[in-house]
Design a protein around this motif. Structure first.
Motif, PDB file in Angstrom:
ATOM      1  N   GLU A 106       0.833  -1.205   0.000  1.00 10.53           N
ATOM      2  CA  GLU A 106       0.000   0.000   0.000  1.00 10.53           C
ATOM      3  C   GLU A 106       0.866   1.253   0.000  1.00 10.53           C
ATOM      4  OE1 GLU A 106      -3.033  -0.104   2.995  1.00 10.53           O
ATOM      5  OE2 GLU A 106      -3.786  -2.066   2.337  1.00 10.53           O
ATOM      6  N   ARG A 107       0.207   2.414  -0.071  1.00  7.11           N
ATOM      7  CA  ARG A 107       0.913   3.697  -0.083  1.00  7.11           C
ATOM      8  C   ARG A 107       1.500   3.997   1.295  1.00  7.11           C
ATOM      9  NH1 ARG A 107      -2.733   7.796  -3.832  1.00  7.11           N
ATOM     10  NH2 ARG A 107      -3.496   6.210  -5.285  1.00  7.11           N
ATOM     11  N   ILE A 108       2.425   4.968   1.328  1.00  8.63           N
ATOM     12  CA  ILE A 108       3.028   5.361   2.603  1.00  8.63           C
ATOM     13  C   ILE A 108       1.966   5.887   3.562  1.00  8.63           C
ATOM     14  CG2 ILE A 108       3.572   7.735   1.923  1.00  8.63           C
ATOM     15  CD1 ILE A 108       6.249   7.356   3.453  1.00  8.63           C
ATOM     16  N   SER A 109       0.868   6.383   3.029  1.00 15.85           N
ATOM     17  CA  SER A 109      -0.225   6.867   3.874  1.00 15.85           C
ATOM     18  C   SER A 109      -0.767   5.768   4.781  1.00 15.85           C
ATOM     19  CB  SER A 109      -1.355   7.434   3.012  1.00 15.85           C
ATOM     20  OG  SER A 109      -1.777   6.483   2.043  1.00 15.85           O
ATOM     21  N   ALA A 110      -0.549   4.497   4.406  1.00 16.38           N
ATOM     22  CA  ALA A 110      -1.040   3.381   5.222  1.00 16.38           C
ATOM     23  C   ALA A 110      -0.338   3.302   6.567  1.00 16.38           C
ATOM     24  CB  ALA A 110      -0.871   2.062   4.464  1.00 16.38           C
TER      25      ALA A 110
END
Length: 284
Positions: free
Chosen positions: A274-278
């Motif tokens: 997933e994205r770093i936002s995860a």
């Protein structure tokens, strides 16, 4: 009729705030535990009153810039605040602000919590940011005077803890960046290169870095974690490289270890693709 302003606390920041107000023609009184700190300000026309109760009674807007909220309570203990506008610039948490707002409001004051995101030498500039939250009445009353102190006033509404929360969140972002930069500076030094060149490079790419932060914030707000351009698994590899370099060049590996631990926690939770936002999901 010209508003009368009392500045409580003449440390590095309080002294600058009082000077700016005095130089802009405001009617300023100063109070400090040590009268010596008031002398440079009385020399340019500010008044000094040793009696804190008298100082508060004779002024309309009370600005406070002391060590913390406990010190504020101590200074104002037993002082009548009925009808006064109090603006707190001391350092504290959102809970400190909520408790003080309740305490001073019960004593008849209109309370505004303030957080200055600048150093004393940066005060008074158009771009100087000051977060403010609390009483709408206090904001209306003190707004003109506060604009002398910083040109970028951000009123966040009546929740008194908002200014402190924004301040600490911004400081977290700033110091996180600075710690990362200092780690990078040691890498540059250890390879015989110039730290100033790294600083110049970061300055030049700052808009790109800022956009990455904004994009990540937008992803978190929208709960958007899939279809990454650079997955958590890939980002984790950066910290593995940092630790190898730290071992090779005999550098402190604390920063890299912290980052590796956080990313691995997200990876173990199944967010590797997933994205770093995860990462926000693990922090929650």
């Amino acid at each position: 009729m010209q508003e009368k302003i009392l500045m409580i606390g003449l440390g590095a920041m309080g002294s600058v705030l009082a000077r700016l107000l005095q130089e802009k023609g405001k009617k300023v009184t100063v109070w400090n535990r040590s009268e010596a700190k008031a002398k440079p300000l009385t020399a340019i026309g500010a008044a000094y009153t040793a009696d804190i109760s008298k100082a508060v009674a004779e002024n309309d807007i009370i600005l406070v810039c002391v060590l913390d909220y406990a010190a504020t309570e101590q200074v104002l203990q037993g002082v009548s605040l009925e009808g006064k506008t109090v603006v707190q610039f001391s350092t504290g948490t959102p809970q400190d602000a909520r408790l003080m707002a309740a305490s001073l409001s019960a004593r008849g004051a209109a309370y505004l919590d303030g957080a200055i995101l600048a150093t004393p030498s940066q005060m008074g500039a158009e771009q100087t940011p000051i977060f403010l939250s609390g009483s709408q009445e206090a904001w209306t009353t003190a707004g003109d005077a506060l604009r002398i102190l910083g040109g970028t006033l951000i009123y966040l509404g009546e929740a008194p803890g908002a200014a402190s929360a924004w301040d600490i969140a911004a400081l977290s972002s700033m110091f996180g960046m600075m710690i990362g930069f200092l780690n990078g500076a040691r890498i540059i030094e250890s390879e015989g290169m110039q730290v100033a060149d790294l600083g110049n490079m970061i300055l030049n790419v700052a808009p790109v870095l800022g956009q990455m932060v904004k994009d990540t914030a937008d992803d978190i707000q929208a709960e958007r974690y899939s279809n990454p351009e650079s997955s958590l698994d890939i980002c984790l590899g950066t910290f593995d490289l940092m630790l190898r370099l730290a071992a090779d060049n005999k550098l402190d590996g604390g920063f890299a270890s912290f980052g590796q631990q956080l990313f691995r926690k997200a990876q173990d939770a199944g967010y590797g693709q997933e994205r770093i936002s995860a990462l926000m999901k693990t922090l929650r």
